[in-house]
Motif scaffolding. Sequence first.
Motif, PDB file in Angstrom:
ATOM      1  N   TRP A 253     -26.894 -33.747  -5.267  1.00  0.00           N
ATOM      2  CA  TRP A 253     -27.430 -33.716  -6.631  1.00  0.00           C
ATOM      3  C   TRP A 253     -27.950 -35.104  -7.029  1.00  0.00           C
ATOM      4  CZ3 TRP A 253     -22.793 -30.398  -8.684  1.00  0.00           C
ATOM      5  CH2 TRP A 253     -23.132 -29.041  -8.577  1.00  0.00           C
ATOM      6  N   GLN A 257     -31.647 -36.053  -8.283  1.00  0.00           N
ATOM      7  CA  GLN A 257     -31.700 -36.342  -9.720  1.00  0.00           C
ATOM      8  C   GLN A 257     -33.007 -37.027 -10.093  1.00  0.00           C
ATOM      9  OE1 GLN A 257     -28.100 -38.098 -11.436  1.00  0.00           O
ATOM     10  NE2 GLN A 257     -29.365 -39.441 -12.666  1.00  0.00           N
ATOM     11  N   SER A 261     -29.172 -41.811 -15.092  1.00  0.00           N
ATOM     12  CA  SER A 261     -28.102 -41.111 -15.823  1.00  0.00           C
ATOM     13  C   SER A 261     -28.182 -41.511 -17.291  1.00  0.00           C
ATOM     14  CB  SER A 261     -26.738 -41.510 -15.265  1.00  0.00           C
ATOM     15  OG  SER A 261     -26.647 -41.117 -13.921  1.00  0.00           O
ATOM     16  N   SER A 274     -21.256 -38.500 -15.126  1.00  0.00           N
ATOM     17  CA  SER A 274     -22.300 -38.771 -14.125  1.00  0.00           C
ATOM     18  C   SER A 274     -21.770 -38.403 -12.736  1.00  0.00           C
ATOM     19  CB  SER A 274     -22.686 -40.253 -14.164  1.00  0.00           C
ATOM     20  OG  SER A 274     -21.607 -41.021 -13.682  1.00  0.00           O
TER      21      SER A 274
END
Length: 289
Positions: A253, A257, A261, A274
Amino acid sequence: MSRRVDASTAVDFVLLLPELLSSLMVMGLLGSFLMPRSPWLIAVVWLLASALIFLPAAEKVFARMKFRVRRPNESELGHLLRPWTSVCRVAGVPHDRYTLWIEESDGVNALAAGGHIVAVTRSALRLPPPQLEAILAHELGHHLSGHAWMAHLGWYYSVPARLSVRLAALVLRVLDAVGRFLGRLGFAFAELAVGLCGLFLLIALISLNPWLLLLPVTSLLLAWSSRLAETRADRVAARLGYGQDLVDVLRMWMRNQVGPSPRGRRALLATHPSHQVRIAKLMGHMHKP
Ligand SMILES: [Zn+2]
Protein backbone atom coordinates in the motif's frame (compact mmCIF):
# COMPACT_ATOMS: atom_id res chain seq x y z
CA MET A 1 -9.07 -16.42 20.69
CA SER A 2 -12.02 -15.04 22.69
CA ARG A 3 -14.10 -11.99 21.87
CA ARG A 4 -13.08 -9.00 24.01
CA VAL A 5 -14.28 -5.42 24.07
CA ASP A 6 -11.25 -3.14 23.85
CA ALA A 7 -10.59 0.51 24.73
CA SER A 8 -11.60 1.76 21.28
CA THR A 9 -15.02 0.10 21.57
CA ALA A 10 -15.49 1.57 25.06
CA VAL A 11 -14.57 5.08 23.82
CA ASP A 12 -17.00 4.74 20.88
CA PHE A 13 -19.75 3.71 23.30
CA VAL A 14 -19.20 6.77 25.52
CA LEU A 15 -19.10 9.09 22.49
CA LEU A 16 -22.29 7.53 21.18
CA LEU A 17 -24.33 8.44 24.30
CA PRO A 18 -25.01 12.14 23.47
CA GLU A 19 -26.28 11.20 19.98
CA LEU A 20 -28.37 8.37 21.44
CA LEU A 21 -30.02 10.81 23.87
CA SER A 22 -30.77 13.20 20.99
CA SER A 23 -32.20 10.36 18.92
CA LEU A 24 -34.45 9.40 21.87
CA MET A 25 -35.67 13.01 22.10
CA VAL A 26 -36.31 13.09 18.33
CA MET A 27 -38.30 9.84 18.53
CA GLY A 28 -40.14 11.19 21.61
CA LEU A 29 -41.01 14.35 19.68
CA LEU A 30 -42.24 12.25 16.76
CA GLY A 31 -44.29 10.17 19.19
CA SER A 32 -45.89 13.25 20.75
CA PHE A 33 -47.10 14.26 17.26
CA LEU A 34 -48.21 10.83 16.06
CA MET A 35 -49.33 9.22 19.35
CA PRO A 36 -49.99 12.03 21.85
CA ARG A 37 -51.49 9.61 24.41
CA SER A 38 -48.33 7.53 24.68
CA PRO A 39 -45.59 9.79 23.27
CA TRP A 40 -42.65 7.56 24.33
CA LEU A 41 -44.01 4.37 22.77
CA ILE A 42 -42.32 4.96 19.40
CA ALA A 43 -39.00 5.75 21.13
CA VAL A 44 -39.20 2.58 23.26
CA VAL A 45 -40.06 0.38 20.25
CA TRP A 46 -37.22 1.96 18.24
CA LEU A 47 -34.79 1.33 21.13
CA LEU A 48 -35.87 -2.31 21.51
CA ALA A 49 -35.67 -2.83 17.74
CA SER A 50 -31.91 -2.26 17.94
CA ALA A 51 -31.65 -5.96 18.90
CA LEU A 52 -33.00 -6.85 15.44
CA ILE A 53 -30.25 -5.09 13.47
CA PHE A 54 -27.87 -8.01 14.08
CA LEU A 55 -30.24 -10.58 12.58
CA PRO A 56 -28.82 -12.11 9.36
CA ALA A 57 -31.65 -10.74 7.20
CA ALA A 58 -31.16 -7.19 8.54
CA GLU A 59 -27.38 -7.38 8.11
CA LYS A 60 -27.79 -8.50 4.50
CA VAL A 61 -29.81 -5.38 3.71
CA PHE A 62 -27.36 -3.21 5.67
CA ALA A 63 -24.32 -4.70 3.85
CA ARG A 64 -25.84 -4.15 0.41
CA MET A 65 -27.16 -0.63 1.08
CA LYS A 66 -24.39 0.89 3.18
CA PHE A 67 -21.30 -0.82 1.77
CA ARG A 68 -22.60 -1.72 -1.71
CA VAL A 69 -21.19 -5.24 -1.36
CA ARG A 70 -22.52 -8.45 -2.90
CA ARG A 71 -22.26 -12.15 -2.10
CA PRO A 72 -19.30 -13.89 -3.80
CA ASN A 73 -19.91 -16.01 -6.89
CA GLU A 74 -18.74 -19.63 -6.95
CA SER A 75 -15.27 -18.82 -8.27
CA GLU A 76 -14.75 -15.95 -5.77
CA LEU A 77 -15.96 -18.14 -2.92
CA GLY A 78 -13.43 -20.75 -4.02
CA HIS A 79 -10.65 -18.15 -3.56
CA LEU A 80 -12.01 -16.75 -0.32
CA LEU A 81 -13.33 -19.64 1.71
CA ARG A 82 -10.06 -21.53 2.19
CA PRO A 83 -8.06 -18.56 3.59
CA TRP A 84 -11.01 -17.46 5.72
CA THR A 85 -11.46 -20.95 7.15
CA SER A 86 -7.75 -21.11 7.83
CA VAL A 87 -7.76 -17.79 9.74
CA CYS A 88 -10.82 -18.82 11.78
CA ARG A 89 -9.23 -22.18 12.60
CA VAL A 90 -6.12 -20.42 13.95
CA ALA A 91 -8.31 -18.04 15.97
CA GLY A 92 -10.49 -20.89 17.25
CA VAL A 93 -13.77 -19.39 16.01
CA PRO A 94 -16.34 -21.06 13.75
CA HIS A 95 -15.87 -19.73 10.18
CA ASP A 96 -19.61 -19.91 9.45
CA ARG A 97 -20.38 -17.41 12.21
CA TYR A 98 -19.57 -14.74 9.61
CA THR A 99 -20.83 -14.06 6.09
CA LEU A 100 -18.40 -13.31 3.27
CA TRP A 101 -18.99 -10.46 0.82
CA ILE A 102 -17.31 -8.90 -2.21
CA GLU A 103 -16.82 -5.19 -2.82
CA GLU A 104 -16.54 -4.11 -6.45
CA SER A 105 -13.34 -2.13 -6.25
CA ASP A 106 -9.99 -2.03 -8.01
CA GLY A 107 -8.07 -1.32 -4.81
CA VAL A 108 -6.96 -4.00 -2.37
CA ASN A 109 -9.04 -3.60 0.75
CA ALA A 110 -11.39 -5.31 3.19
CA LEU A 111 -13.92 -4.42 5.84
CA ALA A 112 -15.69 -5.85 8.88
CA ALA A 113 -19.16 -4.60 9.74
CA GLY A 114 -22.20 -5.41 11.81
CA GLY A 115 -22.03 -8.58 13.84
CA HIS A 116 -21.08 -10.98 11.05
CA ILE A 117 -20.05 -9.16 7.84
CA VAL A 118 -16.57 -9.64 6.34
CA ALA A 119 -15.96 -8.19 2.87
CA VAL A 120 -12.94 -8.01 0.59
CA THR A 121 -12.51 -6.17 -2.67
CA ARG A 122 -12.33 -8.19 -5.89
CA SER A 123 -8.67 -7.16 -6.26
CA ALA A 124 -7.85 -8.54 -2.82
CA LEU A 125 -8.73 -12.01 -4.14
CA ARG A 126 -5.66 -11.77 -6.39
CA LEU A 127 -3.29 -11.41 -3.41
CA PRO A 128 -1.01 -14.34 -2.56
CA PRO A 129 -2.95 -16.55 -0.08
CA PRO A 130 -0.82 -15.62 3.01
CA GLN A 131 -1.45 -11.89 2.40
CA LEU A 132 -5.17 -12.45 1.84
CA GLU A 133 -5.25 -14.39 5.12
CA ALA A 134 -3.43 -11.49 6.82
CA ILE A 135 -6.05 -8.89 5.81
CA LEU A 136 -8.82 -11.34 6.76
CA ALA A 137 -7.15 -11.84 10.15
CA HIS A 138 -7.16 -8.04 10.59
CA GLU A 139 -10.91 -7.93 9.83
CA LEU A 140 -11.55 -10.81 12.21
CA GLY A 141 -9.66 -8.72 14.77
CA HIS A 142 -12.24 -5.94 14.33
CA HIS A 143 -15.02 -8.44 15.04
CA LEU A 144 -13.31 -10.09 18.01
CA SER A 145 -12.51 -6.68 19.56
CA GLY A 146 -16.10 -5.44 19.29
CA HIS A 147 -15.30 -2.59 16.84
CA ALA A 148 -17.69 -3.76 14.11
CA TRP A 149 -20.79 -4.31 16.24
CA MET A 150 -20.26 -1.08 18.17
CA ALA A 151 -20.01 0.86 14.89
CA HIS A 152 -23.20 -0.87 13.72
CA LEU A 153 -25.04 0.00 16.93
CA GLY A 154 -23.68 3.55 16.75
CA TRP A 155 -24.98 3.91 13.21
CA TYR A 156 -28.47 2.73 14.23
CA TYR A 157 -28.65 4.91 17.35
CA SER A 158 -27.50 8.02 15.51
CA VAL A 159 -29.92 7.81 12.56
CA PRO A 160 -32.87 9.80 14.07
CA ALA A 161 -30.57 12.53 15.44
CA ARG A 162 -28.70 12.86 12.15
CA LEU A 163 -31.92 12.87 10.13
CA SER A 164 -33.28 15.67 12.32
CA VAL A 165 -30.11 17.68 11.62
CA ARG A 166 -30.40 17.06 7.86
CA LEU A 167 -34.07 18.03 7.86
CA ALA A 168 -33.40 21.21 9.86
CA ALA A 169 -30.46 22.09 7.55
CA LEU A 170 -32.75 21.69 4.53
CA VAL A 171 -35.44 23.91 6.07
CA LEU A 172 -32.80 26.49 7.03
CA ARG A 173 -31.52 26.58 3.44
CA VAL A 174 -35.09 27.09 2.16
CA LEU A 175 -35.73 29.85 4.72
CA ASP A 176 -32.46 31.52 3.73
CA ALA A 177 -33.45 31.44 0.03
CA VAL A 178 -36.97 32.77 0.81
CA GLY A 179 -35.50 35.54 3.02
CA ARG A 180 -33.08 36.65 0.29
CA PHE A 181 -35.86 36.58 -2.31
CA LEU A 182 -38.15 38.72 -0.12
CA GLY A 183 -35.24 41.08 0.58
CA ARG A 184 -34.64 41.57 -3.16
CA LEU A 185 -38.35 42.40 -3.57
CA GLY A 186 -38.02 45.04 -0.85
CA PHE A 187 -40.13 43.27 1.84
CA ALA A 188 -37.68 44.04 4.65
CA PHE A 189 -40.16 43.17 7.44
CA ALA A 190 -41.02 39.79 5.88
CA GLU A 191 -37.29 39.11 5.38
CA LEU A 192 -36.71 39.83 9.08
CA ALA A 193 -39.61 37.52 10.08
CA VAL A 194 -38.19 34.69 7.96
CA GLY A 195 -34.75 35.32 9.50
CA LEU A 196 -36.22 35.06 13.01
CA CYS A 197 -37.96 31.78 12.05
CA GLY A 198 -34.55 30.47 10.97
CA LEU A 199 -33.00 31.58 14.25
CA PHE A 200 -35.73 29.83 16.31
CA LEU A 201 -35.26 26.69 14.23
CA LEU A 202 -31.51 26.80 14.83
CA ILE A 203 -32.06 27.17 18.60
CA ALA A 204 -34.55 24.25 18.53
CA LEU A 205 -32.05 22.15 16.55
CA ILE A 206 -29.25 22.79 19.04
CA SER A 207 -31.61 22.14 22.00
CA LEU A 208 -32.60 18.82 20.46
CA ASN A 209 -29.04 17.95 19.41
CA PRO A 210 -26.63 19.58 21.89
CA TRP A 211 -23.98 17.03 20.76
CA LEU A 212 -23.55 19.24 17.67
CA LEU A 213 -21.72 21.74 19.92
CA LEU A 214 -19.33 18.95 20.94
CA LEU A 215 -18.55 17.93 17.34
CA PRO A 216 -15.16 19.71 17.12
CA VAL A 217 -13.99 17.60 20.09
CA THR A 218 -15.91 14.35 19.48
CA SER A 219 -14.83 14.14 15.83
CA LEU A 220 -11.18 14.26 16.97
CA LEU A 221 -11.85 11.62 19.66
CA LEU A 222 -13.73 9.38 17.21
CA ALA A 223 -10.87 9.59 14.70
CA TRP A 224 -8.36 8.76 17.45
CA SER A 225 -10.53 5.83 18.53
CA SER A 226 -10.75 4.61 14.93
CA ARG A 227 -6.93 4.73 14.59
CA LEU A 228 -6.64 2.85 17.87
CA ALA A 229 -9.10 0.21 16.55
CA GLU A 230 -6.88 -0.27 13.47
CA THR A 231 -3.77 -0.92 15.54
CA ARG A 232 -5.76 -3.27 17.84
CA ALA A 233 -7.01 -5.26 14.82
CA ASP A 234 -3.41 -5.38 13.53
CA ARG A 235 -2.34 -6.71 16.93
CA VAL A 236 -4.92 -9.52 16.71
CA ALA A 237 -3.61 -10.42 13.25
CA ALA A 238 -0.03 -10.46 14.62
CA ARG A 239 -1.05 -12.66 17.55
CA LEU A 240 -2.63 -15.09 15.09
CA GLY A 241 0.71 -15.30 13.29
CA TYR A 242 -0.01 -13.01 10.33
CA GLY A 243 2.18 -10.07 11.40
CA GLN A 244 4.82 -10.37 8.65
CA ASP A 245 2.22 -10.96 5.89
CA LEU A 246 0.29 -7.90 7.06
CA VAL A 247 3.51 -5.85 7.00
CA ASP A 248 4.01 -7.02 3.39
CA VAL A 249 0.47 -5.80 2.50
CA LEU A 250 1.12 -2.44 4.20
CA ARG A 251 4.41 -2.05 2.31
CA MET A 252 2.54 -2.70 -0.94
CA TRP A 253 0.00 0.00 0.00
CA MET A 254 2.90 2.36 0.79
CA ARG A 255 4.40 1.76 -2.66
CA ASN A 256 1.02 2.46 -4.29
CA GLN A 257 0.21 5.49 -2.13
CA VAL A 258 -0.35 8.70 -4.08
CA GLY A 259 0.90 11.82 -2.26
CA PRO A 260 2.28 12.19 1.25
CA SER A 261 0.58 10.93 4.44
CA PRO A 262 -1.80 13.51 6.00
CA ARG A 263 -0.29 15.97 8.44
CA GLY A 264 -1.53 18.42 11.06
CA ARG A 265 -5.31 18.61 11.47
CA ARG A 266 -5.87 16.12 8.61
CA ALA A 267 -3.71 13.60 10.45
CA LEU A 268 -5.71 14.19 13.65
CA LEU A 269 -8.95 13.50 11.76
CA ALA A 270 -7.61 10.47 9.86
CA THR A 271 -9.48 7.24 10.57
CA HIS A 272 -6.40 5.10 9.89
CA PRO A 273 -2.85 5.50 11.19
CA SER A 274 -0.19 5.95 8.52
CA HIS A 275 1.21 2.76 6.99
CA GLN A 276 4.58 3.57 8.59
CA VAL A 277 3.02 3.74 12.09
CA ARG A 278 1.14 0.47 11.54
CA ILE A 279 4.27 -1.30 10.31
CA ALA A 280 6.30 -0.01 13.29
CA LYS A 281 3.64 -1.20 15.76
CA LEU A 282 3.31 -4.57 14.04
CA MET A 283 7.10 -5.02 14.22
CA GLY A 284 6.87 -4.26 17.94
CA HIS A 285 4.15 -6.92 18.43
CA MET A 286 6.11 -9.49 16.43
CA HIS A 287 9.32 -8.98 18.38
CA LYS A 288 7.67 -9.17 21.79
CA PRO A 289 8.73 -12.34 23.62
ZN1 LIG B 1 -9.26 -2.18 9.82
